[in-house]
Structure formats: structure tokens, C-alpha cells
Design an enzyme around this catalytic site. Sequence first.
Site, PDB file in Angstrom:
ATOM      1  N   HIS A 347       0.802  -1.235   0.000  1.00 55.54           N
ATOM      2  CA  HIS A 347       0.000   0.000   0.000  1.00 55.54           C
ATOM      3  C   HIS A 347       0.826   1.273   0.000  1.00 55.54           C
ATOM      4  O   HIS A 347       0.271   2.363   0.166  1.00 55.54           O
ATOM      5  CB  HIS A 347      -0.925   0.050   1.211  1.00 55.54           C
ATOM      6  CG  HIS A 347      -1.997  -0.989   1.217  1.00 55.54           C
ATOM      7  ND1 HIS A 347      -3.263  -0.761   0.722  1.00 55.54           N
ATOM      8  CD2 HIS A 347      -1.982  -2.273   1.636  1.00 55.54           C
ATOM      9  CE1 HIS A 347      -3.993  -1.857   0.866  1.00 55.54           C
ATOM     10  NE2 HIS A 347      -3.232  -2.798   1.414  1.00 55.54           N
ATOM     11  N   LYS A 533      -8.647  13.411   4.342  1.00 56.77           N
ATOM     12  CA  LYS A 533      -7.695  12.297   4.354  1.00 56.77           C
ATOM     13  C   LYS A 533      -6.762  12.516   5.532  1.00 56.77           C
ATOM     14  O   LYS A 533      -6.779  13.589   6.133  1.00 56.77           O
ATOM     15  CB  LYS A 533      -6.893  12.232   3.048  1.00 56.77           C
ATOM     16  CG  LYS A 533      -6.357  13.595   2.586  1.00 56.77           C
ATOM     17  CD  LYS A 533      -5.775  13.548   1.180  1.00 56.77           C
ATOM     18  CE  LYS A 533      -6.776  13.659   0.061  1.00 56.77           C
ATOM     19  NZ  LYS A 533      -7.049  12.395  -0.617  1.00 56.77           N
ATOM     20  N   ARG A 534      -5.945  11.522   5.876  1.00 57.40           N
ATOM     21  CA  ARG A 534      -4.982  11.740   6.948  1.00 57.40           C
ATOM     22  C   ARG A 534      -4.075  12.918   6.607  1.00 57.40           C
ATOM     23  O   ARG A 534      -3.842  13.225   5.431  1.00 57.40           O
ATOM     24  CB  ARG A 534      -4.137  10.477   7.153  1.00 57.40           C
ATOM     25  CG  ARG A 534      -4.873   9.418   7.929  1.00 57.40           C
ATOM     26  CD  ARG A 534      -5.240   9.887   9.319  1.00 57.40           C
ATOM     27  NE  ARG A 534      -4.097   9.869  10.175  1.00 57.40           N
ATOM     28  CZ  ARG A 534      -3.838   8.924  11.083  1.00 57.40           C
ATOM     29  NH1 ARG A 534      -4.690   7.942  11.275  1.00 57.40           N
ATOM     30  NH2 ARG A 534      -2.748   8.986  11.827  1.00 57.40           N
ATOM     31  N   LYS A 539       0.617  14.440   1.066  1.00 60.80           N
ATOM     32  CA  LYS A 539      -0.741  14.675   0.560  1.00 60.80           C
ATOM     33  C   LYS A 539      -0.985  16.165   0.290  1.00 60.80           C
ATOM     34  O   LYS A 539      -1.968  16.537  -0.338  1.00 60.80           O
ATOM     35  CB  LYS A 539      -1.780  14.136   1.548  1.00 60.80           C
ATOM     36  CG  LYS A 539      -1.749  12.619   1.704  1.00 60.80           C
ATOM     37  CD  LYS A 539      -2.774  12.140   2.721  1.00 60.80           C
ATOM     38  CE  LYS A 539      -2.642  10.676   3.091  1.00 60.80           C
ATOM     39  NZ  LYS A 539      -3.263   9.749   2.119  1.00 60.80           N
ATOM     40  N   THR A 641      -8.688   6.621  -1.961  1.00 60.62           N
ATOM     41  CA  THR A 641     -10.040   6.092  -2.129  1.00 60.62           C
ATOM     42  C   THR A 641     -11.098   7.178  -1.906  1.00 60.62           C
ATOM     43  O   THR A 641     -12.217   7.047  -2.396  1.00 60.62           O
ATOM     44  CB  THR A 641     -10.304   4.885  -1.194  1.00 60.62           C
ATOM     45  OG1 THR A 641      -9.749   5.172   0.091  1.00 60.62           O
ATOM     46  CG2 THR A 641      -9.683   3.627  -1.743  1.00 60.62           C
ATOM     47  N   LYS A 645     -14.866   8.016  -3.764  1.00 59.21           N
ATOM     48  CA  LYS A 645     -16.122   8.293  -3.054  1.00 59.21           C
ATOM     49  C   LYS A 645     -16.683   9.654  -3.462  1.00 59.21           C
ATOM     50  O   LYS A 645     -17.895   9.814  -3.671  1.00 59.21           O
ATOM     51  CB  LYS A 645     -15.887   8.265  -1.531  1.00 59.21           C
ATOM     52  CG  LYS A 645     -15.522   6.882  -1.011  1.00 59.21           C
ATOM     53  CD  LYS A 645     -14.863   6.905   0.368  1.00 59.21           C
ATOM     54  CE  LYS A 645     -14.152   5.566   0.609  1.00 59.21           C
ATOM     55  NZ  LYS A 645     -13.176   5.621   1.712  1.00 59.21           N
TER      56      LYS A 645
HETATM   57  C1  26Q Z   1       3.390   0.570  10.257  1.00 61.43           C
HETATM   58  C2  26Q Z   1       4.299   0.219  11.252  1.00 61.43           C
HETATM   59  C3  26Q Z   1       4.058   0.541  12.571  1.00 61.43           C
HETATM   60  C4  26Q Z   1       2.890   1.210  12.893  1.00 61.43           C
HETATM   61  C5  26Q Z   1       1.979   1.563  11.903  1.00 61.43           C
HETATM   62  C6  26Q Z   1       2.230   1.239  10.591  1.00 61.43           C
HETATM   63  C7  26Q Z   1       1.256   1.605   9.541  1.00 61.43           C
HETATM   64  C8  26Q Z   1      -0.086   1.702   9.849  1.00 61.43           C
HETATM   65  C9  26Q Z   1      -1.008   2.048   8.877  1.00 61.43           C
HETATM   66  C10 26Q Z   1       1.638   1.822   8.243  1.00 61.43           C
HETATM   67  C11 26Q Z   1       0.710   2.161   7.280  1.00 61.43           C
HETATM   68  C12 26Q Z   1      -0.617   2.265   7.573  1.00 61.43           C
HETATM   69  C13 26Q Z   1      -1.657   2.641   6.598  1.00 61.43           C
HETATM   70  C14 26Q Z   1      -1.424   2.908   5.351  1.00 61.43           C
HETATM   71  C15 26Q Z   1      -2.501   3.327   4.427  1.00 61.43           C
HETATM   72  O1  26Q Z   1      -3.620   3.565   4.838  1.00 61.43           O
HETATM   73  N1  26Q Z   1      -2.192   3.431   3.135  1.00 61.43           N
HETATM   74  C16 26Q Z   1      -3.171   3.837   2.167  1.00 61.43           C
HETATM   75  O2  26Q Z   1      -3.816   2.673   1.678  1.00 61.43           O
HETATM   76  C17 26Q Z   1      -4.910   3.006   0.851  1.00 61.43           C
HETATM   77  C18 26Q Z   1      -5.617   1.730   0.482  1.00 61.43           C
HETATM   78  O3  26Q Z   1      -4.842   0.993  -0.413  1.00 61.43           O
HETATM   79  C19 26Q Z   1      -4.450   3.781  -0.376  1.00 61.43           C
HETATM   80  O4  26Q Z   1      -5.574   4.185  -1.096  1.00 61.43           O
HETATM   81  C20 26Q Z   1      -3.644   5.008   0.048  1.00 61.43           C
HETATM   82  O5  26Q Z   1      -3.090   5.627  -1.084  1.00 61.43           O
HETATM   83  C21 26Q Z   1      -2.535   4.600   1.006  1.00 61.43           C
HETATM   84  O6  26Q Z   1      -1.862   5.730   1.489  1.00 61.43           O
END
Ligand code: 26Q
Length: 802
Positions: A347, A533-534, A539, A641, A645
Site C-alpha cells: 500500500h 484524508k490523513r 498529501k 479512495t 467516493k
Molecule cells: C506501520 C508500522 C508501525 C505502525 C503503523 C504502521 C502503519 C499503519 C497504517 C503503516 C501504514 C498504515 C496505513 C497505510 C494506508 O492507509 N495506506 C493507504 O492505503 C490506501 C488503500 O490501499 C491507499 O488508497 C492510500 O493511497 C494509502 O496511502
Amino acid sequence: MVTKKQIVKELKRNIQQSYAMELEDATPQEIFYSLGKTIKAIYNQDWQKTWKDYIIEEQKQVYYFSIEFLPGKMLKSNLLNLGLLEIVREALNDYNIDLEDVAAVEKDMALGNGGLGRLASCFMDSLASCGLPGNGNGIRYDYGLFKQQFVDGYQVELPDEWLQDGNVWEIRRESKAVNVHYGGKVYMEKQANGQLKPIYENEIVLKAVPYDTGMVGYQNGIVNTMRLWGVEIPVSQEGKYRTIEERRVFEDLTAVLYPDDSNETGRLIRLAQEYFFVSAGIQSIIRYYRKLNRPWHDLSEKVAIHINDTHPALCVPELMRILLDECDLNWELAWDLTVKVMSYTNHTILAEALEKWPIYLLERVVPRMYQIIQEIDRRYVLSMQNIHPNDLIERTRIIQGEYVHMANLAIIGSHSTNGVAKLHSDLLKSVVLHDFYIIYPERFNNKTNGIAQRRWLQIANEELSQVLDETIGKTWRKDPADLKLLINYQDDEAVLKRLFEAKKTKKIALAQYVEETTGIVINPEAIFDVQIKRLHAYKRQLLNLLHIIKLYLDLLENPKLDIEPRVFIFGAKAAPSYTYAKSIIKVINEVAQLINHDERIQDKLKIVFLANYNVTLAEIIIPAADVSEQISLASKEASGTSNMKLMLNGAITIATLDGANVEIRDAVGDDNIDIFGLTEAEVYAYYENKNYSSNQIYENDPVIKRILDTLIDGTIPNIGKEGREIFDSLILYNDEYFLLRDFNSYCEAQTKIDLAYKDRKRWEKISLINIANAGHFSADTTVKQYAEDIWQIEPLFARKRK
Ligand code: 26Q
């Protein structure tokens, strides 16, 4: 078919039973809980039946392992999928109760950070709705993603006590609990038969208890399972803890979701969480498989395991451990099965977000995992020697220096690696995972993300749904591709007008919400320009803000400036430890304060930063949006995403050619999307040539200089520290995400938006074309592609509910 009368009867019985009172006297909270129980009882039969059918038919099933799920509220989506939404609405109406008031008391289930978790939940909905045998496997956090408040413009985080009033949808299954082992020492001992068996000393044993939630398919009688694991201390271990503190650490293993959506480096508890749901999930899969009484070599014909990002990558060594240590398979067969069973989705391409764990931590927390990873790594190197050059092998090893690289483990241990949008998957092949692409070209593929149309259109936007139903019929609800039929009406003034009115209704509703929660009054006639978004530097919420500051300065200079009134709406949480992102929040809030109170602006500009962006808030904002901001630096957003939407709800996209924006452009055509900025190739060329200088732009472009200076010259009050920090990031540290390079191009694109809105007919037509093409991005389509290309699972034939 369930009737209104039956529902009322059951509801009354449940209220009586739980609260000893009449429906007429119950609070929305009491009604919600009792209604939940009523509905659960209705789908329980289907749930049981679905499960039995999968077993009888010996259906291959997929287990979607994800450390995050973000379902939001479930009452209305369950009602819709059961075909009971209208009946229940009417039933409650008969008692002067508004379903919306009842639905509103449900707490958002927010066991995820953002896109990745929400995608997992859209997939759960789509798997069930397509009748595909798919289960979720994750963690039942006691506290979901923090609640966000603003105090003096600063983000403050509060705990999300979502379980406070209980969770009506879950079923705790004590009888299916399993033990998960941590720490201690492991050594291998030779058995009488010559086999090596691991002997564990001083390990810690925790109990994993599953909580199952039914995932109800859309009017097809299918109910799948999302299984979330909670930790407990096994009775046998009670005496082992020396202190309460020591015990607390383990008891709290599943207490909180890590609120960082990119990199939370080197945390012991996070690693223990990852192993927890992986080990529990795989144990329960193998326990089930054993009951089928089939030979081991058939495992990959009955089971597919999906690794959602690298967080569950320990699935690979954990399945190996169980097959080797507990089922006595030899390495070769175990490995062959593991690779066939596993698949992995990436991702992110941000280097800092690629997960790696220090060896010493793995050795301490999950020693047997580390042993197996070492052996996988050793055999990988051996098998590649004489085939590939040494430097390539070294770069793709799992263990490098002090670290274990989780993406490498996931790729080597699975038969499929996919990205989440075409551009992203191409970049994986050509740049980020290029080395692996040379080694395993056949493993790489793309699966563009999708969204659950039912939630994001039918539930969130009943007004628009109704216009669609009356224009193109109702088939789009099952077949999102049928939204295409709307194209026939692109010049139909009556339809355009109705779409516009539906939008207006939603804008009025949002305006009301904004006024109630922030006190800010906004004009529903204005353009609602949305970025949700976050909060992340890549971004580029800051790029949006710089443009707003430009408009403000322009208006001060020329109060007669003919621009359409605009409301800029933000929703974004920052990771609590991400100082820079928090500074951006503070500065947006202060600019909002300044502009919203400046009477010279005559309401031509308003800025609203809504606190605590989550699924429920998304359902309020998205239907009301006119403009969708998708402005990440090209190459950085894997897919996105919210872009899908917003498009589905008729917003017009202003975007860089990043992630799925590229495919949105391909779907709607250049005239119906507003593209600006560097391309991914141009971004990479800058990296290659190392010839970007933000300072040069700042010195040579007086407009940009004037805007940036507002960050440090007192124009914007109360941002001394943050203004300087952001200014420095752009000028002193050379603007990592090329905001200044894209700024003028962005402003031109924004002018186009303004002009397009002035030509209302044209705007309405573009909006219609966007809705008509949004069927491309249905999660139903996406999961069907996963099912066919990766998991090799088939739908259970949809049976009509009796
Ligand atoms: C990793 C290690 C330790 C703690 C947390 C994490 C961690 C947690 C959440 C790393 C990444 C995430 C989330 C990532 C995320 O939401 N990515 C998004 O995924 C979406 C679905 O595929 C995409 O549409 C977005 O582009 C992407 O940023």
C-alpha cells in the site's frame, strides 16, 4: 420475508427483556441496542447457513489478514443489506421515532487509521455481497483511533472508548480461543525418529479469544465473518507474573491501535500485536482444515491467506511453524504450500513506511519466528545463487544488517504481490520493488482499489440514490457498472436539475452540521471544496492552504475580484507523534480564524476544519462536496479512495496524476477532470538530476514570496513557531514535496474550477459524467478480480432469503 409487525414485536420483546420497559419510553440508545439484537437474530440463521454451506461445498475460502478494519457504523448498512431499511424506518415512525436518531447513537467502529483499514472493510462488504467465501482476521482493540479535538487550533487526542456501551454486533467465542506464545528460549531437540522439535523455555502464553461479527451480503442471504482477536491471561499463567505491572503489559496487548499510519518504528508491543492476530488466525485456520480430513498437499486448494500490507507478514513463518512443528511436514512441502496459500498487497512506496524490525526485537519477542525467518532467508540465498548476481540477491534478502525486512519476507513467501492502482503497481515493478520484479516477474500484478457503492451512495446519499433510481432504474445497486446509463442524460435539463437539487439538499445538511459543531455559518450556494484524508506532508494539505492564502491576499487587494464564493472544507487527523503534520493543522486553523472573521472578504471565502474526521463524518461531507482535492505529489499516493467516493457523489476532481487519479481521468476524459502539476516521471527526473531549488522559486516569484512570508511576518496570528517550521520546510529544507514547483499550475487549475462553476450547466454535466463513470471503482469489481486472479475462490450461489 420479515414483516414490519414481526420486527416491532421482536424489538418490543428485546426492550422488555433488556431494560424492563416499553418501546415508547426507551431512549435512542436503548432502542439502538435492542434493534441491533433484533437484527442480529434475523441474520444469525443465514450466518450459520452460510458457514455450513461453505463446509458442505468444501469451498475454498480466503482469510483477509489486516491489522486494521474501519467499518464505521453498521446499523443502517446491515438493514440495507437485509432489505429491511424501509420497513424498520416505517416501524419506528409508527412510534414517532426517527431511525436517524437511533442510528446516530451507534459508536463508530474505528479500528483503523485511514485508507488501508477502510479498504479492508469495503472488501468485507463486497465479498459478502458477491457471495464470495471471505473472512476478515484482525485485532479487537479496546480503544479505536483517537478522537480529535481542537484546542486553540491545536490537535488534542482523546481516547476512543467505543466499547463503553457494549458491542451489539459481536459474538465472543470462548470455545474457539487459542494460545499464543511469546519470548523465552527455543532450542531444537532431536526426537527418537530423528526429527527436530523445538523446546520452549520460560515463554509467556497468552490467550487469544475470537470475537466474530457477521458481514451481511447485499440481499443475497450470505453472511461472512470478520474475526477479531482480544487478549486474555490464561488461568494456567495467573501465578507467573511477579508484579501487577508485568501482568498489565500483556493484558494491554490489544488495548490500543497504533495511531501512526506510516511508520511507528521499533515498538515491542506493536510487534507483539502483529504476531498475536497472525498466530491466532493461522492456528484457527489449520484447526478448521484438520477437521476437513484432507491431505496436507490440498491445503492450497481450500485456503487462501491474504497479507494486507506487511503488518501480517509473520503469516509466512507462522504457517511454516505450524506445518513443521505441529503437523510434522517436511520443509519442502511446508514451503511449497505456504507460497501457494499466501498473497500480499503493498500500500505504499514511501521508503520510510516500509516496515523493518530490528533482529534483537524479533529474537526477544518471537524467537521461533526469527529462527524460521533465518532459515527462509538462508534457503532463499541458496536457491538464487547461480541464477542471479550476488548483489541482486543481497539487496533482496530478508535479513540485512540488523534488520528483518517485512516486505521482502511477504514477497518471497507468497505467490502474488499487488499494488493498489495501475501507476502504483507500475512503480513497484520499475522502482521500489524492481529487484524483486527481476526475480519473480510473474508474481507482480495490479488490483486497483474500489469502494463499497452501497455505503458511499445508497446509505450516505439517499437523495442522489433516489434521482438515480428514477432515472436509470435500480440495477446499479447490484451492478455498479450500470451507473453508465446515466450518460444518456448528460444533456437532459430535468435530470441535471434534479441532481443539482439533491446536491443542494446535502450541502444544506452539511452547512447545518458545520454551524452546530463549529459555529461557522456557510453559504450552501458557495462551492464546497473538500480535502479529507490523513494529514501527511506528501498529501499536501499545505498546497491547498497556500492557494487559500493567495485568494485572501488577492481579495484584500481587489475586493471586487469576481470569484465564486468558496468554502474550503478540511477533515484530517495527524499521527500524535507527527509534529510537522500537527503544525499544519494549527496553521490551517489560524488562517481559518483570520479569514472567517475578516469582513472585507464578504463571505467569498470560508475555511472549515471539521474535527474528528471518521467514517460517519465522511458520510456527511462527501455527498455535499462540489470539488474533490486529490493533490498529492505525483508518485506518492498509492491509490487514494476518497477520490472515488467523492467522484461517485458528483464532485469534480482537481488532481495530480497520482494513484487512482490517473484511472479516474481515463474514465471521465480530460475535459471532466482538472489535472495539474508534475508527472511522476518529472518528479523522478528531479530526483535523478538533483536540480530542484525551492529557494530559487521563492526568490524569483514575488507572488509565492508574498504568500510564504505570511507564515513568518505576523500576517497570520498565533503561529510563531509553526509558521517558522513550515516556512523552513519549504525554503531551508528545499520543499521535499515540490509544493512551490506545482503551485502556479495548481492556481491555474483552481481558476478553471471557478470558471467552470460560473457556467452552471457545464458544471452539472461534468458532475453527471463523473457519477456515470464511478462504477469503474466498485469494490465488488475489485474483490472479484482478487478472487479470480489471486485467491482462486468462487462464489456460493446466491440464494434468495426466505
Ligand atoms: C506501520 C508500522 C508501525 C505502525 C503503523 C504502521 C502503519 C499503519 C497504517 C503503516 C501504514 C498504515 C496505513 C497505510 C494506508 O492507509 N495506506 C493507504 O492505503 C490506501 C488503500 O490501499 C491507499 O488508497 C492510500 O493511497 C494509502 O496511502
